[in-house]
Design a protein around this motif. Structure first.
Motif, PDB file in Angstrom:
ATOM      1  N   SER A  52       0.829  -1.202   0.000  1.00 31.14           N
ATOM      2  CA  SER A  52       0.000   0.000   0.000  1.00 31.14           C
ATOM      3  C   SER A  52       0.861   1.247   0.000  1.00 31.14           C
ATOM      4  O   SER A  52       2.004   1.235   0.457  1.00 31.14           O
TER       5      SER A  52
ATOM      6  N   GLY B 216     -12.253  -0.669  -6.462  1.00 25.95           N
ATOM      7  CA  GLY B 216     -11.097  -1.373  -6.975  1.00 25.95           C
ATOM      8  C   GLY B 216     -11.412  -2.250  -8.162  1.00 25.95           C
ATOM      9  O   GLY B 216     -12.554  -2.320  -8.629  1.00 25.95           O
TER      10      GLY B 216
ATOM     11  N   GLY C 246      -8.347   1.606  -4.357  1.00 25.34           N
ATOM     12  CA  GLY C 246      -8.193   2.930  -3.774  1.00 25.34           C
ATOM     13  C   GLY C 246      -9.168   3.044  -2.609  1.00 25.34           C
ATOM     14  O   GLY C 246     -10.318   2.621  -2.709  1.00 25.34           O
TER      15      GLY C 246
ATOM     16  N   VAL D  27      -3.671   3.711  -1.721  1.00 24.05           N
ATOM     17  CA  VAL D  27      -3.757   2.879  -2.919  1.00 24.05           C
ATOM     18  C   VAL D  27      -3.040   1.567  -2.612  1.00 24.05           C
ATOM     19  O   VAL D  27      -1.905   1.581  -2.111  1.00 24.05           O
TER      20      VAL D  27
END
Length: 171
Positions: free
Chosen positions: A35, A140, A154, A165
């Motif tokens: 992430s 997503g 996201g 993200v």
């Protein structure tokens, strides 16, 4: 501490790789994600998805844990340690598309964010921590449907007040 956590996440991912076949038949998939948060920088963590038996609605519960590695600006010789992590639980709705191997989804849920830090310099030290509970909104894409399933997501969390993200693999 960060090295031990990274090793634990890697060990968990390896363990999960070898034990996912029985889970998939029950509508459960596990995986890992990397992430990037606009305030918390790079993070890694495990993820689990459980399909809900709600007919053909395409609902699932998704839980994730993200341990971030925030960057620290130059501190002029002070010893600075910052830790930040998020625990998320989301309800996801698949958005059906005719054919193809791309599956969009949208969802909402709850987030628990925890941050702590300490500074030590010249024989003095100071530490603080804070936790917040908030709401998530996310969207997503999942790619593929059998075996390995990469995803891109996201997420906005009111707990951390940031956009995250994530990219990862589900098994």
């Amino acid at each position: 501490m960060n090295r031990r956590l990274s090793s634990a996440c890697l060990a968990l991912a390896v363990l999960l790789l070898g034990s996912t076949a029985p889970l998939a038949s029950q509508g459960i998939s596990v995986g890992a994600a990397a992430s990037y948060g606009e305030d918390s920088d790079f993070g890694v963590g495990p993820r689990i998805s459980v399909a809900l038996p709600a007919g053909d609605l395409g609902l699932s519960l998704v839980g994730s844990f993200d341990y971030f590695f925030p960057s620290v600006e130059e501190t002029g010789g002070a010893d600075v340690d910052i830790e930040y992590w998020e625990l998320n639980g989301n309800l996801i709705l698949d958005i059906p598309l005719a054919g193809g191997t791309v599956a969009p989804y949208a969802g909402a849920g709850i987030s628990y964010a925890n941050g702590s830090g300490s500074v030590a310099a010249g024989g003095f030290s100071l530490s603080a921590s804070e936790s917040e509970v908030g709401a998530n909104l996310l969207a997503g894409l999942r790619f593929g449907s059998v075996g390995l399933s990469p995803f891109l997501e996201g997420r906005y969390s009111t707990a951390s007040e940031q956009v995250v993200v994530a990219v990862g693999l589900m098994f």
